[in-house]
Each structure stands twice: as C-alpha cells, then as structure tokens.
Design a protein around this motif. Structure first.
Motif, PDB file in Angstrom:
ATOM      1  N   UNK A   1       0.789  -1.170  -0.102  1.00 12.55           N
ATOM      2  CA  UNK A   1      -0.112  -0.038   0.017  1.00 12.55           C
ATOM      3  C   UNK A   1       0.976   1.330   0.003  1.00 12.55           C
ATOM      4  N   UNK A   2       2.058   1.058   0.156  1.00 12.53           N
ATOM      5  CA  UNK A   2       3.083   2.354   0.097  1.00 12.53           C
ATOM      6  C   UNK A   2       4.035   2.208  -1.312  1.00 12.53           C
ATOM      7  N   UNK A   3       4.096   3.244  -1.800  1.00 11.82           N
ATOM      8  CA  UNK A   3       5.269   2.988  -2.992  1.00 11.82           C
ATOM      9  C   UNK A   3       6.596   3.054  -2.384  1.00 11.82           C
ATOM     10  N   UNK A   4       7.565   2.319  -3.051  1.00 11.97           N
ATOM     11  CA  UNK A   4       8.728   2.158  -2.829  1.00 11.97           C
ATOM     12  C   UNK A   4       9.831   3.053  -3.141  1.00 11.97           C
TER      13      UNK A   4
ATOM     14  N   UNK B   1      -0.761   6.154  -2.338  1.00 15.57           N
ATOM     15  CA  UNK B   1      -0.963   7.333  -2.152  1.00 15.57           C
ATOM     16  C   UNK B   1      -0.472   8.342  -3.445  1.00 15.57           C
ATOM     17  N   UNK B   2      -1.179   9.470  -3.426  1.00 17.17           N
ATOM     18  CA  UNK B   2      -0.694  10.629  -4.370  1.00 17.17           C
ATOM     19  C   UNK B   2       0.277  11.478  -3.922  1.00 17.17           C
TER      20      UNK B   2
ATOM     21  N   UNK C   1      -3.712   3.354  -8.734  1.00 14.62           N
ATOM     22  CA  UNK C   1      -4.898   3.569  -8.850  1.00 14.62           C
ATOM     23  C   UNK C   1      -5.587   2.165  -8.534  1.00 14.62           C
ATOM     24  N   UNK C   2      -5.016   1.230  -8.168  1.00 15.73           N
ATOM     25  CA  UNK C   2      -5.526   0.003  -7.542  1.00 15.73           C
ATOM     26  C   UNK C   2      -6.542  -0.776  -8.719  1.00 15.73           C
TER      27      UNK C   2
ATOM     28  N   UNK D   1      -4.477  11.043   0.665  1.00 18.55           N
ATOM     29  CA  UNK D   1      -4.365  12.204   0.932  1.00 18.55           C
ATOM     30  C   UNK D   1      -3.131  12.574   1.774  1.00 18.55           C
ATOM     31  N   UNK D   2      -2.339  11.612   2.214  1.00 15.79           N
ATOM     32  CA  UNK D   2      -1.397  12.096   3.123  1.00 15.79           C
ATOM     33  C   UNK D   2      -0.091  12.770   2.864  1.00 15.79           C
ATOM     34  N   UNK D   3       0.122  12.946   1.411  1.00 12.20           N
ATOM     35  CA  UNK D   3       1.036  13.574   0.798  1.00 12.20           C
ATOM     36  C   UNK D   3       0.546  14.890   0.133  1.00 12.20           C
ATOM     37  N   UNK D   4      -0.912  14.936  -0.187  1.00  8.95           N
ATOM     38  CA  UNK D   4      -1.702  15.841  -0.742  1.00  8.95           C
ATOM     39  C   UNK D   4      -2.862  16.266  -0.010  1.00  8.95           C
TER      40      UNK D   4
END
Length: 373
Positions: free
Chosen positions: A223-226, A254-255, A272-273, A358-361
């Motif tokens: 669920x998190x980008x690497x 996330x975005x 986008x899953x 939305x954690x980074x946006x």
C-alpha cells in the motif's frame, strides 16, 4: 513698452503627435478536466458473470454506478490490464489473460477516452491478441498508448485536444512477465527506459500543453510506494511530465506532488488499484477515480509575444469498491455509499482510505455528489 506692430510673431511650433500606448493583449484562459482509473483485469468469474448467451458478453451493468463520474470530466483514462484479444482466440484468466471485445465496448459506453496497454500482461496471448486489441480500440475511437501495432505508430505521440488544451499521452511498463517481444517487433511494447522516456516527453512537450504519463511498476499488494517508484516519479517530473497515473500493485497507493528540476509541479498518483477485477485479497476490491482540473493561461507581452502557463489543480478522488456475491453480480460502486451491512466497518474503511490517499496531498478532496437522474 509695447512691441512694435511691425515685428513679425514667430509661428507656433508644430505639435508632435504622441504614439498611442500599446496595450498588451488580454490573457486567454482555458480549462479542462481529466480523470483516470486503475486496473481493468478480467478474471474468469468476471467474464462468466457478463455472459448473456449466444457467445455474447455485456459488462455495461458493472459500470453503471460509476459511469456518471467517468463522464463528468472532459477526458478519462483506464489501464487495460487484461488485453482485449477477443473470444475468437479463446478467453483466458490468470496467469495469461485474454478478454472479450465487449469489455472495450463497455469502457467506451462508460466514458473512457484513452487506455494504457503498457503492462505486464500485454504479451500474455502473443502477437494476435495485440493486433486484435489495437484494431478494436481503433474501431471504438479510443486512443491507446504504451503499445503499437506498427513501427510507424510507435514513433507517434498521441494527442487529444479539449477546450483548446492539447493533451499528450504516453505509457510504459516495468516488464511483461518474462515473455519476450517478438523479434524485430520491439515497438509492440514500451518498457521503462529513462532515455526513451526523456526523449518522448521532450517530443510531447513540443506538440502539447499537458503531458500525461501512464506507468506500470511497484510491488504488488503493497500500500506504500517504494524507493524505485519514488525515483522514477522524480525523473518523470525532471523530464517535464505534468501528470503521472501509475498502476500494477492492485491496491491504492498515495498521490504526491513532485517538483521538477525546472521548478515545474508534477502530480503523481502511485497506484490507482483495481477498478474491476476478480481479486478478493485485502484492499484489492478497493480502487478509485482520480479527477484533476487543468488550467491553461496564455499571456501576451507588449510586443505580442505569448507565453503559456499550465497548472494542474483541484485533485479530487472517488474511492470505489467491487461488490459481488458468490462470484456473481460484479459491480463497481462508490465506497462512500456502502453500509456496514454491505461491507463490515464500511465507514471506518472509507475514512482510512481518504487519509491514506491524501497523506502527501492534504488539499485533496473526496467526491460524494450523487448523479442526477
């Protein structure tokens, strides 16, 4: 003492005409909206559910609840994860997918304008499936990227103009599950290659206002980008991409905004899953629709020279969920509509997804409007 009357009076000097002040031309402002969804991946239960007899399929019911949201923007993009090679060559499911043409028909009906074909399943059923799929997308009038039927087509940058804003579209994948491209036909698939992506983006920027990149990479079900995804996104920003829609993990990631080396701002959504699939692992039934506004301002100086400024604004997201019962009655529904009876802890899951995406946006908003019948 009065001057003698016979003294000539010098004439008044001629008045110099003032040059009119040049007024700069008023700025011209254009706006358009764009949306994107993630993987459309047809496992056997999904296409079995769409079967209506006489060797025909109808997927349209699966998209009915989200169709108004897809149609609400000027442009909509989807990731065609399972290739639509058609039933004539035999439908197939995991690990080598092939879907019926009717899936493309349903995407067209739901409002999709562009599909990305650059993903790890594009070569699953070989050359015939690629040519069948590209032919059908052409018949539907849907633009496809990341894959080409000919060498000449592969050299093209595909564009669509909406409201005087020219959008260009590119697509790349990390790999094709170890299946090699047919010898001499490397143009069939675009792989992630920094030199090629830089060249393509530079070419696209010369002929368009907005460069949209689709990229297929990341760790499945994470669920998190690497770090690698983060680095590639930064490269794309440095190259000048405006928007990056990413997929492959089958869950939402996330975005994030990236600042390019020239100070440009690039909007990236890292995954986008799944939009539609037969997967039933945790979070694989949750996808979404990202919507963005594009504002193009054309400024003029006193000499009439123009300068174009493009801004990506108002990120909005609609989390979605794939409902089904006993592997039948598949449907994509807005997550905010689900009750706890339909999905245990539906409200808590919805709130967690909003926070996650939305954690980074932090300015991202979430779509909750109801379609007007």
């Amino acid at each position: 003492m009065e001057a003698p009357s016979n003294v000539p009076v010098p004439p008044n000097p001629p008045m110099e005409e003032e040059e009119p002040e040049v007024q700069p031309k008023e700025p011209e402002i254009y706006t358009a909206s764009i949306s994107a969804v993630g993987d459309v991946l047809l496992h056997k239960p999904v296409y079995d559910d769409a079967y209506i007899g006489n060797n025909r399929y109808d997927f349209s019911k699966m998209f009915q609840q989200v169709k108004p949201y897809l149609e609400s923007t000027d442009l909509t993009i989807a990731n065609s994860e399972s290739i639509i090679g058609g039933k004539e060559i035999g439908l197939s499911t995991y690990p080598t997918f092939n879907s019926p043409f009717e899936l493309g028909d349903a995407l067209k009906d739901a409002g999709v304008d562009v599909v990305n074909m650059a993903n790890n399943h594009v070569l699953d059923r070989g050359e015939r499936a690629i040519l069948n799929a590209t032919n059908h997308w052409n018949e539907l009038g849907i633009t496809y990227v990341g894959c080409a039927a000919t060498k000449e087509e592969a050299a093209q940058i595909k564009t669509i103009t909406k409201n005087n804003i020219v959008f260009s579209f590119l697509g790349y994948t990390y790999g094709t599950n170890g299946i090699p491209v047919p010898k001499g036909k490397e143009y069939y698939v675009n792989y992630i290659d920094l030199d090629k992506m830089k060249s393509d983006i530079e070419k696209a920027k010369e002929m368009s206002d907005v460069v949209v990149v689709n990229i297929h990479m990341g760790n499945e079900y994470q669920r998190q980008f690497n770090q690698y995804q983060d680095q590639i996104a930064q490269h794309l920003a440095d190259f000048g991409a405006d928007i990056v829609f990413a997929h492959h993990p089958h869950v939402l990631q996330p975005a994030k905004w990236y600042t390019g080396e020239k100070g440009n701002q690039t909007f990236v959504i890292h995954s986008l899953g799944n939009f539609l699939s037969g997967q039933d692992l945790p979070f694989t039934r949750i996808g979404g629709i990202i919507q963005l506004d594009v504002k193009k301002t054309v400024l003029y100086d006193e000499e009439g020279n123009e300068k174009t400024l493009v801004e990506i604004l108002n990120p909005q997201f609609l989390p979605t969920y794939v409902t089904f019962q006993n592997w039948r009655n598949y449907e994509i529904v807005p997550l905010y509509r689900l009750t706890n009876e339909e999905l245990p802890n539906a409200y808590g899951i919805y709130e967690e997804i909003k926070s996650h995406m939305s954690q980074y946006v932090p300015e991202m908003t979430f779509i909750e409007w109801e379609p007007v019948n």
